[in-house]
Scaffold this active site. Structure first.
Site, PDB file in Angstrom:
ATOM      1  N   ARG A  41       0.869  -1.183   0.000  1.00  0.00           N
ATOM      2  CA  ARG A  41       0.000   0.000   0.000  1.00  0.00           C
ATOM      3  C   ARG A  41       0.901   1.226   0.000  1.00  0.00           C
ATOM      4  O   ARG A  41       1.740   1.397   0.882  1.00  0.00           O
ATOM      5  CB  ARG A  41      -0.908  -0.007   1.215  1.00  0.00           C
ATOM      6  CG  ARG A  41      -1.913  -1.134   1.228  1.00  0.00           C
ATOM      7  CD  ARG A  41      -3.110  -0.850   0.351  1.00  0.00           C
ATOM      8  NE  ARG A  41      -4.057   0.043   1.013  1.00  0.00           N
ATOM      9  CZ  ARG A  41      -5.135   0.536   0.421  1.00  0.00           C
ATOM     10  NH1 ARG A  41      -5.383   0.268  -0.845  1.00  0.00           N
ATOM     11  NH2 ARG A  41      -5.963   1.314   1.083  1.00  0.00           N
ATOM     12  N   VAL A  81      -4.222 -12.055   1.327  1.00  0.00           N
ATOM     13  CA  VAL A  81      -5.236 -12.967   1.842  1.00  0.00           C
ATOM     14  C   VAL A  81      -6.197 -13.302   0.714  1.00  0.00           C
ATOM     15  O   VAL A  81      -6.579 -12.431  -0.072  1.00  0.00           O
ATOM     16  CB  VAL A  81      -5.999 -12.338   3.023  1.00  0.00           C
ATOM     17  CG1 VAL A  81      -7.099 -13.268   3.525  1.00  0.00           C
ATOM     18  CG2 VAL A  81      -5.040 -11.991   4.153  1.00  0.00           C
ATOM     19  N   ASP A  84     -13.416   3.327   7.917  1.00  0.00           N
ATOM     20  CA  ASP A  84     -13.929   3.022   6.573  1.00  0.00           C
ATOM     21  C   ASP A  84     -14.660   1.683   6.620  1.00  0.00           C
ATOM     22  O   ASP A  84     -14.408   0.771   5.843  1.00  0.00           O
ATOM     23  CB  ASP A  84     -12.783   2.984   5.575  1.00  0.00           C
ATOM     24  CG  ASP A  84     -13.245   3.232   4.143  1.00  0.00           C
ATOM     25  OD1 ASP A  84     -14.458   3.361   3.920  1.00  0.00           O
ATOM     26  OD2 ASP A  84     -12.387   3.289   3.244  1.00  0.00           O
ATOM     27  N   ASN A 119     -14.598  -3.157   1.922  1.00  0.00           N
ATOM     28  CA  ASN A 119     -13.242  -3.178   2.469  1.00  0.00           C
ATOM     29  C   ASN A 119     -12.965  -4.454   3.262  1.00  0.00           C
ATOM     30  O   ASN A 119     -12.061  -4.478   4.096  1.00  0.00           O
ATOM     31  CB  ASN A 119     -13.019  -1.965   3.374  1.00  0.00           C
ATOM     32  CG  ASN A 119     -12.821  -0.690   2.582  1.00  0.00           C
ATOM     33  OD1 ASN A 119     -12.417  -0.729   1.420  1.00  0.00           O
ATOM     34  ND2 ASN A 119     -13.128   0.436   3.187  1.00  0.00           N
ATOM     35  N   ASP A 147      -8.009  -1.638   4.557  1.00  0.00           N
ATOM     36  CA  ASP A 147      -8.172  -0.184   4.418  1.00  0.00           C
ATOM     37  C   ASP A 147      -8.410   0.521   5.760  1.00  0.00           C
ATOM     38  O   ASP A 147      -9.539   0.855   6.119  1.00  0.00           O
ATOM     39  CB  ASP A 147      -9.304   0.140   3.438  1.00  0.00           C
ATOM     40  CG  ASP A 147      -8.927  -0.190   2.002  1.00  0.00           C
ATOM     41  OD1 ASP A 147      -7.773  -0.608   1.787  1.00  0.00           O
ATOM     42  OD2 ASP A 147      -9.767  -0.029   1.116  1.00  0.00           O
ATOM     43  N   GLU A 179      -6.908   3.530   6.567  1.00  0.00           N
ATOM     44  CA  GLU A 179      -6.376   4.886   6.468  1.00  0.00           C
ATOM     45  C   GLU A 179      -7.267   5.932   7.132  1.00  0.00           C
ATOM     46  O   GLU A 179      -6.820   7.060   7.390  1.00  0.00           O
ATOM     47  CB  GLU A 179      -6.140   5.255   4.995  1.00  0.00           C
ATOM     48  CG  GLU A 179      -7.391   5.297   4.146  1.00  0.00           C
ATOM     49  CD  GLU A 179      -7.061   5.205   2.668  1.00  0.00           C
ATOM     50  OE1 GLU A 179      -5.881   4.997   2.337  1.00  0.00           O
ATOM     51  OE2 GLU A 179      -7.983   5.353   1.854  1.00  0.00           O
TER      52      GLU A 179
END
Length: 386
Positions: free
Chosen positions: A87, A144, A255, A260, A273, A275
């Site tokens: 990422r 994964v 999020d 996600n 995710d 962030e």
């Protein structure tokens, strides 16, 4: 819930926006010497470098395989193989969605959740702060396997694994997702351990105000040069309808949506995710979970499709969360409006990027940057829940 406003001029564009200006081969060439330094091996081979073509419009995601021989004394000199996900903070010329990407924070919170809870998160491998390696800071985690409800085309459009599942399977997915949120919120971490995300010792009202103020700052950064009236009206609505009681904050995923999560057998296999992670009341995640489904449901109905009515219903989600935790959700409408506002700020920035990259025409009015502006209007006048 509201019926979507059917305005042919405002039909949502569901094509995938451009998310990267980097070349995968350049990234591969940079990753090999970097992994040599990380592993101490001399025979590192990076292969199958590619960018996924589905979910995600913020941080850049890079998939690759890594193979090397462990140095003597480490794993007995055995051959190592990892299927990896990197990422990366986006390049500055890609018009980033967020002003900063907090890659170290994402790496740290994922590791903490993985160590302290039963929440499935990918195993974190390496964090790199030096932007000279790939052009931005990044981290690497193990890949994964699982299924993700697609964003493009939205899973509510049919012809995908979730839409074709039985009602019972979707209910299993819904309930197991709520259980995952409950585990995140109950993480046994001290205030000091999560201080990089916010103040866990703050009272609920203070934590909520700090969270909303953070999104005001983000709105000013993203849209300060071109204010979006419907978003400013929604901020004013929040101020006028502030909850009278806000419970103690928790670790918030931020999020929290099914797009996600990777699923296996209709249960989470990997929560992705992080962030937008922070410290906030529980309802921030729950409101985001239910509104983001409603967003995709409204798009389906706009195009005359049935979508998945009844799935991720806010009342059902609140009841399941209460059954898991004993906690009764407060002021759900406030948090649903807040979720719609946050999503509007993000989508406004995404659509600005689309205009910049020539993927759509600039709208006649700033509100046209927000795909669900009509939904926000109906929320503010109360018609959304009629």
């Amino acid at each position: 819930m509201s019926e979507p406003t059917r305005n042919a001029d405002a039909a949502p564009d569901v094509t995938r926006p451009q998310t990267s200006t980097r070349d995968p081969e350049d990234l591969r060439a940079a990753l090999e010497p970097w992994l040599v330094r990380r592993t101490g091996a001399t025979d590192v081979e990076i292969s199958d470098v590619r960018t996924p073509q589905t979910n995600g419009m913020s941080s850049e995601t890079l998939l690759f395989d890594a193979r090397w021989t462990a140095p003597p004394g480490e794993s007995g000199g055995e051959e190592q193989f990892r299927q990896c996900v990197a990422r990366l903070a986006p390049a500055s010329d890609a018009m980033p969605i967020f002003p900063e990407y907090r890659m170290r924070d994402q790496f740290t919170v994922m590791a903490l959740v993985g160590e302290r809870t039963a929440v499935p998160v990918p195993r974190t491998l390496w964090y790199e702060s030096d932007p000279e390696v790939l052009g931005a800071e990044f981290f690497v985690m193990e890949r994964v396997e699982g299924l993700v409800p697609p964003d493009i085309l939205p899973y509510t459009f049919g012809d995908n694994w979730l839409a074709q599942a039985t009602d019972g399977q979707r209910r299993r997915l819904q309930d197991s997702t709520v259980a995952t949120l409950a585990r995140i919120h109950a993480i046994p971490a001290t205030a000091e351990e999560v201080a990089f995300l916010g103040d866990l010792t703050a009272d609920g009202d203070t934590a909520l105000r700090a969270h909303v103020d953070g999104w005001r700052d983000y709105y000013s950064w993203a849209h300060g040069e071109q204010p979006i009236p419907i978003l400013e009206k929604t901020f004013a609505w929040l101020d006028a309808h502030w909850p009278t009681t806000v419970d103690t904050p928790v670790l918030s995923w931020g999020d929290a949506r099914i797009g996600n999560i990777m699923y296996r057998d209709f249960a989470p296999a990997a929560v992705l995710d992080w962030e937008m992670a922070g410290i906030a009341p529980r309802e921030v995640d729950l409101g985001w979970l239910t509104f983001l489904h409603r967003f995709f449901q409204d798009i389906a109905e706009f195009f005359g499709l049935p979508g998945l009515p009844g799935f991720l219903d806010p009342g059902d989600v609140a009841s399941e969360y209460a059954a898991r935790t004993g906690y009764r959700v407060r002021d759900p409408r406030f948090y649903e409006v807040y979720a719609a506002l946050r999503h509007g700020i993000v989508m406004g920035r995404v659509n600005q990027r689309r205009v910049r990259f020539g993927e759509q025409e600039a709208p006649d009015e700033p509100d046209g940057l927000v795909n669900h502006a009509a939904t926000l209007e109906r929320m503010l006048d109360g018609g959304y829940w009629s």
